[in-house]
Motif scaffolding. Structure first.
Motif, PDB file in Angstrom:
ATOM      1  N   LYS A  19      -2.664   8.038  -4.466  1.00 23.35           N
ATOM      2  CA  LYS A  19      -4.005   8.448  -4.887  1.00 23.35           C
ATOM      3  C   LYS A  19      -4.832   8.925  -3.696  1.00 23.35           C
ATOM      4  O   LYS A  19      -5.550   9.925  -3.795  1.00 23.35           O
ATOM      5  CB  LYS A  19      -4.712   7.283  -5.578  1.00 23.35           C
ATOM      6  CG  LYS A  19      -4.146   6.913  -6.931  1.00 23.35           C
ATOM      7  CD  LYS A  19      -4.845   5.693  -7.511  1.00 23.35           C
ATOM      8  CE  LYS A  19      -4.270   5.303  -8.864  1.00 23.35           C
ATOM      9  NZ  LYS A  19      -4.917   4.058  -9.396  1.00 23.35           N
ATOM     10  N   ASP A  20      -4.739   8.210  -2.582  1.00 19.79           N
ATOM     11  CA  ASP A  20      -5.488   8.608  -1.382  1.00 19.79           C
ATOM     12  C   ASP A  20      -5.028   9.981  -0.891  1.00 19.79           C
ATOM     13  O   ASP A  20      -5.841  10.829  -0.518  1.00 19.79           O
ATOM     14  CB  ASP A  20      -5.307   7.570  -0.272  1.00 19.79           C
ATOM     15  CG  ASP A  20      -5.968   6.240  -0.605  1.00 19.79           C
ATOM     16  OD1 ASP A  20      -6.761   6.189  -1.563  1.00 19.79           O
ATOM     17  OD2 ASP A  20      -5.681   5.251   0.101  1.00 19.79           O
ATOM     18  N   TYR A  52       0.830  -1.207   0.000  1.00 22.69           N
ATOM     19  CA  TYR A  52       0.000   0.000   0.000  1.00 22.69           C
ATOM     20  C   TYR A  52       0.864   1.255   0.000  1.00 22.69           C
ATOM     21  O   TYR A  52       0.660   2.176  -0.806  1.00 22.69           O
ATOM     22  CB  TYR A  52      -0.929   0.008   1.219  1.00 22.69           C
ATOM     23  CG  TYR A  52      -1.663   1.324   1.393  1.00 22.69           C
ATOM     24  CD1 TYR A  52      -2.726   1.666   0.555  1.00 22.69           C
ATOM     25  CD2 TYR A  52      -1.277   2.223   2.376  1.00 22.69           C
ATOM     26  CE1 TYR A  52      -3.379   2.880   0.692  1.00 22.69           C
ATOM     27  CE2 TYR A  52      -1.925   3.451   2.525  1.00 22.69           C
ATOM     28  CZ  TYR A  52      -2.975   3.766   1.686  1.00 22.69           C
ATOM     29  OH  TYR A  52      -3.608   4.977   1.824  1.00 22.69           O
ATOM     30  N   GLN A  92      -1.818   3.378  -4.615  1.00 22.47           N
ATOM     31  CA  GLN A  92      -3.023   3.719  -3.854  1.00 22.47           C
ATOM     32  C   GLN A  92      -2.740   4.762  -2.776  1.00 22.47           C
ATOM     33  O   GLN A  92      -3.554   5.670  -2.547  1.00 22.47           O
ATOM     34  CB  GLN A  92      -3.628   2.468  -3.226  1.00 22.47           C
ATOM     35  CG  GLN A  92      -5.038   2.685  -2.680  1.00 22.47           C
ATOM     36  CD  GLN A  92      -6.015   3.102  -3.772  1.00 22.47           C
ATOM     37  OE1 GLN A  92      -6.115   2.449  -4.806  1.00 22.47           O
ATOM     38  NE2 GLN A  92      -6.724   4.194  -3.541  1.00 22.47           N
TER      39      GLN A  92
END
Length: 261
Positions: free
Chosen positions: A85-86, A77, A82
């Motif tokens: 992106k978060d 992660y 991701q």
């Protein structure tokens, strides 16, 4: 078809939904996300995803280390797309928030940034220490801090630059201690954070105090003694955002590697 016939047809359809017309799907958590894979095998990492969700929503609290079984999941992660992106979603919302405000012309609107895992990333360090699986070692972590090699979090740096362009002043409020001021200043400047109003580090008077107590006190001073208006406050820990004088809005960046209460 008459209304009566239609009624009985629908009633029969609903009744059959619990019978042979719709075979029962076992071991599911959602029709669109069964807990079993297409071959009936367990979906690897699902429980770690749930754990991370609990962490980010401040429901899983007081934890000391990442579960050993989640090391690979957290690593993928943090190193994958991701996480970026978060972070981008959060930073964009912060910018949209500021654009919606009527900013003052007196130079007293400020945005409070945390430092570690907010403006600077310690991911190179944590990648060598199990992404939070290993217990925190202050000696080793402080040695890493003193290298001054922490990279910027790209999405936070973008937000920082946009805020400056709008005339918003920046305050860095960190749990790092005063003896780390010089290396922190140098590190921030080396990765693109060149201008700020204040860099607040933790003094000896806050030794033994919680992060919430320390940061609340410093934000209160900014507002009540220095006359600033905190229009935004961003950090990776809930302790950056809870307490008093939190600002008009707070923004929580993802960080499943460690917990500070």
């Amino acid at each position: 078809m008459s209304k009566i016939s239609l009624f009985f047809f629908l009633a029969t359809l609903v009744a059959n939904a619990h019978g042979s017309y719709f075979p029962l799907i076992t071991n599911q958590i959602h029709l669109l996300r069964p807990q079993s894979g297409s071959g009936g095998s367990y979906v690897e990492g699902l429980s770690c995803l749930s754990w991370r969700f609990g962490v980010e929503t401040n429901n899983v609290i007081g934890w000391k280390t990442v579960p050993v079984t989640c090391e690979d999941y957290i690593g993928h992660y943090m190193l994958g797309s991701q996480y970026r992106k978060d972070s981008k979603v959060i930073a964009k919302e912060g910018f949209f928030h500021v654009k919606s405000l009527n900013l003052s012309k007196n130079g007293k609107d400020i945005w409070v940034f945390d430092v570690d895992e907010t403006t600077l990333s310690n991911l190179p360090y944590y990648a060598e220490h199990g992404f939070g699986v290993e217990p925190y070692n202050s000696t080793e972590f402080n040695a890493w801090v003193l290298t001054g090699n922490a990279p910027a979090l790209p999405e936070t740096l973008k937000l920082y630059k946009k805020l400056l362009s709008l005339g918003v002043k920046v305050v860095f409020l960190t749990g790092r201690t005063e003896d780390q001021r010089t290396v922190t200043e140098t590190n921030l400047k080396s990765v693109g954070y060149h201008n700020w109003e204040k860099l607040i580090l933790k003094g000896k008077e806050f030794s033994g105090k919680t992060a919430v107590a320390y940061k609340s006190a410093q934000r209160k001073k900014l507002e009540e003694e220095d006359g600033y208006r905190i229009i935004g406050n961003i950090g990776d820990q809930w302790s950056d955002l809870l307490g008093t004088n939190t600002g008009l809005r707070t923004f929580k960046l993802p960080d499943p590697m460690y917990y500070i209460g």
